[in-house]
Design a protein around this motif. Structure first.
Motif, PDB file in Angstrom:
ATOM      1  N   ILE A  75     113.700  87.916  23.832  1.00 32.97           N
ATOM      2  CA  ILE A  75     113.031  88.986  23.603  1.00 32.97           C
ATOM      3  C   ILE A  75     111.672  89.309  24.233  1.00 32.97           C
ATOM      4  CG2 ILE A  75     112.679  90.636  21.895  1.00 32.97           C
ATOM      5  CD1 ILE A  75     114.884  89.618  20.144  1.00 32.97           C
ATOM      6  N   ASN A  76     111.412  90.402  25.071  1.00 28.22           N
ATOM      7  CA  ASN A  76     110.042  90.746  25.527  1.00 28.22           C
ATOM      8  C   ASN A  76     109.623  92.188  25.081  1.00 28.22           C
ATOM      9  OD1 ASN A  76     110.304  92.019  27.900  1.00 28.22           O
ATOM     10  ND2 ASN A  76     111.554  90.326  28.497  1.00 28.22           N
ATOM     11  N   ASP A  77     108.656  92.772  25.092  1.00 27.72           N
ATOM     12  CA  ASP A  77     108.395  93.969  25.020  1.00 27.72           C
ATOM     13  C   ASP A  77     108.125  94.883  26.431  1.00 27.72           C
ATOM     14  OD1 ASP A  77     105.953  92.858  25.765  1.00 27.72           O
ATOM     15  OD2 ASP A  77     105.162  92.950  23.638  1.00 27.72           O
ATOM     16  N   LYS A  78     108.084  93.946  27.396  1.00 27.40           N
ATOM     17  CA  LYS A  78     108.028  94.915  28.706  1.00 27.40           C
ATOM     18  C   LYS A  78     109.230  95.759  29.002  1.00 27.40           C
ATOM     19  CE  LYS A  78     105.595  91.311  31.168  1.00 27.40           C
ATOM     20  NZ  LYS A  78     105.388  90.090  32.123  1.00 27.40           N
ATOM     21  N   HIS A  79     110.508  95.444  28.509  1.00 28.27           N
ATOM     22  CA  HIS A  79     111.494  96.338  29.008  1.00 28.27           C
ATOM     23  C   HIS A  79     111.971  97.155  27.632  1.00 28.27           C
ATOM     24  CE1 HIS A  79     111.939  92.673  31.546  1.00 28.27           C
ATOM     25  NE2 HIS A  79     111.832  93.653  32.277  1.00 28.27           N
ATOM     26  N   LEU A  80     111.055  97.385  26.729  1.00 24.24           N
ATOM     27  CA  LEU A  80     111.551  98.037  25.687  1.00 24.24           C
ATOM     28  C   LEU A  80     111.295  99.626  26.036  1.00 24.24           C
ATOM     29  CD1 LEU A  80     109.703  96.340  22.412  1.00 24.24           C
ATOM     30  CD2 LEU A  80     112.105  96.277  23.239  1.00 24.24           C
ATOM     31  N   PHE A  81     111.907 100.585  25.408  1.00 18.57           N
ATOM     32  CA  PHE A  81     112.095 101.776  25.654  1.00 18.57           C
ATOM     33  C   PHE A  81     111.428 102.704  24.527  1.00 18.57           C
ATOM     34  CE2 PHE A  81     115.737 100.633  28.359  1.00 18.57           C
ATOM     35  CZ  PHE A  81     115.376 101.157  29.432  1.00 18.57           C
ATOM     36  N   THR A  82     111.005 102.089  23.421  1.00 18.49           N
ATOM     37  CA  THR A  82     110.282 102.790  22.351  1.00 18.49           C
ATOM     38  C   THR A  82     108.844 102.915  22.700  1.00 18.49           C
ATOM     39  OG1 THR A  82     109.377 102.295  20.085  1.00 18.49           O
ATOM     40  CG2 THR A  82     109.859 100.291  21.441  1.00 18.49           C
ATOM     41  N   LYS A  83     108.252 103.980  22.417  1.00 16.74           N
ATOM     42  CA  LYS A  83     107.128 104.267  22.970  1.00 16.74           C
ATOM     43  C   LYS A  83     106.029 103.629  22.508  1.00 16.74           C
ATOM     44  CE  LYS A  83     105.921 108.827  23.077  1.00 16.74           C
ATOM     45  NZ  LYS A  83     105.485 110.112  23.017  1.00 16.74           N
ATOM     46  N   CYS A  84     105.977 102.716  21.605  1.00 13.66           N
ATOM     47  CA  CYS A  84     105.105 101.704  20.989  1.00 13.66           C
ATOM     48  C   CYS A  84     104.830 100.638  21.740  1.00 13.66           C
ATOM     49  CB  CYS A  84     105.138 101.620  19.578  1.00 13.66           C
ATOM     50  SG  CYS A  84     106.465 100.493  19.001  1.00 13.66           S
ATOM     51  N   LYS A  85     106.213 100.182  22.563  1.00 12.67           N
ATOM     52  CA  LYS A  85     105.958  98.933  23.288  1.00 12.67           C
ATOM     53  C   LYS A  85     105.708  97.672  22.816  1.00 12.67           C
ATOM     54  CE  LYS A  85     107.560 101.148  27.334  1.00 12.67           C
ATOM     55  NZ  LYS A  85     108.698 100.939  27.859  1.00 12.67           N
ATOM     56  N   TRP A  86     105.833  97.295  21.563  1.00 11.76           N
ATOM     57  CA  TRP A  86     105.863  95.943  21.120  1.00 11.76           C
ATOM     58  C   TRP A  86     107.044  95.607  20.190  1.00 11.76           C
ATOM     59  CZ3 TRP A  86     105.448  95.185  15.792  1.00 11.76           C
ATOM     60  CH2 TRP A  86     104.829  96.354  14.991  1.00 11.76           C
ATOM     61  N   THR A  87     107.200  94.480  19.769  1.00 14.50           N
ATOM     62  CA  THR A  87     108.107  93.886  18.898  1.00 14.50           C
ATOM     63  C   THR A  87     107.562  92.670  18.143  1.00 14.50           C
ATOM     64  OG1 THR A  87     110.264  92.990  18.414  1.00 14.50           O
ATOM     65  CG2 THR A  87     109.480  92.878  20.640  1.00 14.50           C
ATOM     66  N   PRO A  88     107.896  92.380  16.989  1.00 16.19           N
ATOM     67  CA  PRO A  88     107.377  91.112  16.194  1.00 16.19           C
ATOM     68  C   PRO A  88     108.364  89.872  16.718  1.00 16.19           C
ATOM     69  CG  PRO A  88     108.359  92.582  14.604  1.00 16.19           C
ATOM     70  CD  PRO A  88     108.450  93.548  15.845  1.00 16.19           C
ATOM     71  N   PHE A  89     109.422  90.312  17.136  1.00 15.09           N
ATOM     72  CA  PHE A  89     110.333  89.286  17.684  1.00 15.09           C
ATOM     73  C   PHE A  89     110.116  88.880  18.996  1.00 15.09           C
ATOM     74  CE2 PHE A  89     112.580  91.796  14.408  1.00 15.09           C
ATOM     75  CZ  PHE A  89     112.743  90.731  13.785  1.00 15.09           C
ATOM     76  N   LYS A  90     109.148  89.221  19.766  1.00 14.13           N
ATOM     77  CA  LYS A  90     108.669  88.881  21.088  1.00 14.13           C
ATOM     78  C   LYS A  90     108.702  87.379  21.346  1.00 14.13           C
ATOM     79  CE  LYS A  90     104.936  89.091  24.576  1.00 14.13           C
ATOM     80  NZ  LYS A  90     103.301  89.662  25.004  1.00 14.13           N
ATOM     81  N   GLY A  91     109.281  86.978  22.283  1.00  8.66           N
ATOM     82  CA  GLY A  91     109.544  85.432  22.631  1.00  8.66           C
ATOM     83  C   GLY A  91     110.563  84.621  21.913  1.00  8.66           C
ATOM     84  N   MET A  92     111.468  85.442  21.060  1.00  6.44           N
ATOM     85  CA  MET A  92     112.524  84.797  20.225  1.00  6.44           C
ATOM     86  C   MET A  92     113.730  84.750  21.084  1.00  6.44           C
ATOM     87  SD  MET A  92     114.328  85.778  16.803  1.00  6.44           S
ATOM     88  CE  MET A  92     112.773  85.617  15.747  1.00  6.44           C
ATOM     89  N   GLY A  93     114.261  83.459  21.345  1.00  4.81           N
ATOM     90  CA  GLY A  93     115.288  83.353  22.207  1.00  4.81           C
ATOM     91  C   GLY A  93     116.618  83.813  21.527  1.00  4.81           C
ATOM     92  N   VAL A  94     117.470  84.764  22.158  1.00  2.23           N
ATOM     93  CA  VAL A  94     118.670  85.123  21.559  1.00  2.23           C
ATOM     94  C   VAL A  94     120.016  85.021  22.472  1.00  2.23           C
ATOM     95  CG1 VAL A  94     117.430  86.891  19.828  1.00  2.23           C
ATOM     96  CG2 VAL A  94     117.914  87.478  22.307  1.00  2.23           C
ATOM     97  N   LYS A  95     121.152  85.080  21.893  1.00  8.00           N
ATOM     98  CA  LYS A  95     122.420  84.893  22.731  1.00  8.00           C
ATOM     99  C   LYS A  95     123.175  86.183  22.373  1.00  8.00           C
ATOM    100  CE  LYS A  95     126.248  81.907  23.785  1.00  8.00           C
ATOM    101  NZ  LYS A  95     126.985  80.637  23.335  1.00  8.00           N
ATOM    102  N   GLY A  96     123.298  87.163  23.349  1.00 10.60           N
ATOM    103  CA  GLY A  96     124.186  88.170  23.209  1.00 10.60           C
ATOM    104  C   GLY A  96     123.286  89.440  23.706  1.00 10.60           C
ATOM    105  N   LYS A  97     123.848  90.221  24.336  1.00  9.56           N
ATOM    106  CA  LYS A  97     123.191  91.340  24.976  1.00  9.56           C
ATOM    107  C   LYS A  97     123.917  92.565  25.258  1.00  9.56           C
ATOM    108  CE  LYS A  97     119.466  92.001  28.483  1.00  9.56           C
ATOM    109  NZ  LYS A  97     118.876  91.439  29.736  1.00  9.56           N
TER     110      LYS A  97
END
Length: 376
Positions: A324-346
């Motif tokens: 997960i990264n914040d570069k591709h987020l559509f929310t206006k605030c452009k950040w997430t506390p889950f940045k860098g967390m590896g996930v499976k499923g998109k």
């Protein structure tokens, strides 16, 4: 690919009107679609609170809903029905909750067919809708239509108070963002008494604990606050035993600058990260796909009487691994506390009423969402 029904998030803060530097109807509903949600229900605690029919209708107009109105100004057609065209600004379907206040009681009958629930803030949180006065709370609980849900932000002793009031006035109670073991146990015990009570948990309480606040700093501050591993384990157990009815994002964005202010505003964005986190939990065998459908579609639709749209679904790739990264987020605030967390499923594709609106990280149409109202 796996097809899920369009997911429903019954607890989001789209920040419009009054705080559009954080989010607005366009960016927030884009974030919802990108996160696999085709329906969201917006909370009332804006700076301009949704506590009157006028305020509710303003939100509806801002979202781009076409509204009929009686034109008392027209000289040619006095008293005739006229129509103003407002192009849609929303990418997913949006419904609204109403806010409880001493003054909003007078509007309950006027708004009951337009809103999905009444939100009562019984603990301190963002906004100005805190209610602590016992007589006012009793008047609110007794006045709200019995067939419609009362939602509460109630922590600790106030949760006990909310349950007592709901039982006294025979109301349907939905407890928002449970975070603690004793709260889960209280709701479970209440369910065994055959009272009509449901509850939700959030992804941030399922996947973060107070230990993460050391790393996240102000970006880990929210209400209710992150809790212990023991509390987190109780939430997961509540999902397994059926105590937990829904998972919501409690999408509550603030700008990066605002989060670094003192005092720090509580809340984090969540619309684009909730489903990936849940899909990752499926890959780890902590959840099943049926759990996601139950908690993020079937139960929310049933509890809040949400109309289901035909030919509306979300396609996911359960094997896609990424961080997960914040570069591709559509929310206006452009950040997430889950940045860098590896996930499976998109999320790969979202179809709304038969039209592909989102595919492979890109929007394929403009805003085609609608303002929705309770099914009956």
């Amino acid at each position: 690919m796996i097809q899920l029904p369009g997911l429903i998030d019954t607890h989001v803060h789209l920040r419009e009107p009054g705080a559009t530097q954080k989010e607005d109807f366009e960016t927030g509903t884009k974030a919802a679609i990108a996160g696999g949600y085709t329906v969201v229900l917006d909370m009332p605690n804006n700076p301009e609170t949704t506590t009157s029919l006028k305020a509710l209708n303003k939100k509806i107009r801002l979202a781009g809903e076409d509204r009929d109105f009686t034109d008392h100004q027209s000289e040619k057609t006095p008293g005739k029905r006229a129509k103003i065209e407002h192009p849609s600004r929303i990418y997913c379907d949006v419904g609204f909750h109403f806010g409880a206040s001493p003054d909003s009681i007078a509007h309950f009958q006027a708004v009951r067919k337009k809103v999905f629930g009444l939100k009562i803030y019984m603990n301190h949180t963002t906004g100005t809708l805190l209610i602590e006065d016992k007589k006012i709370l009793e008047e609110i609980f007794s006045s709200w239509p019995s067939h419609k849900v009362i939602m509460v932000h109630a922590e600790g002793e106030t949760l006990e108070k909310a349950i007592r009031l709901a039982r006294k006035f025979k109301k349907r109670l939905h407890v928002c963002h449970l975070s603690l073991k004793d709260q889960i146990e209280m709701v479970k015990k209440t369910k065994l008494s055959n009272m009509d009570i449901t509850c939700e948990v959030t992804a941030h309480h399922l996947f973060l604990t107070r230990e993460d606040v050391k790393r996240l700093g102000p970006f880990g501050m929210m209400r209710p606050p992150l809790a212990t591993k023991t509390d987190q384990g109780a939430l997961w157990n509540g999902i397994k035993d059926g105590t937990v009815d829904t998972i919501a994002s409690d999408h509550a964005p603030h700008t990066k600058e605002e989060k670094q202010n003192i005092p720090t505003p509580n809340g984090i964005p969540g619309l684009e990260t909730t489903l990936p986190l849940l899909l990752n939990a499926v890959s780890e065998k902590r959840l099943t796909m049926d759990d996601i459908i139950r908690l993020c579609h079937t139960n929310p639709a049933r509890i809040f009487n949400i109309p289901i749209q035909k030919d509306t679904y979300t396609e996911i790739d359960p094997n896609n691994r990424y961080s997960i990264n914040d570069k591709h987020l559509f929310t206006k605030c452009k950040w997430t506390p889950f940045k860098g967390m590896g996930v499976k499923g998109k999320v790969k594709r979202v179809i709304l009423r038969g039209q592909t609106i989102f595919e492979n990280g890109e929007f394929k149409t403009g805003p085609i969402g609608k303002v929705i109202y309770p099914a009956s």
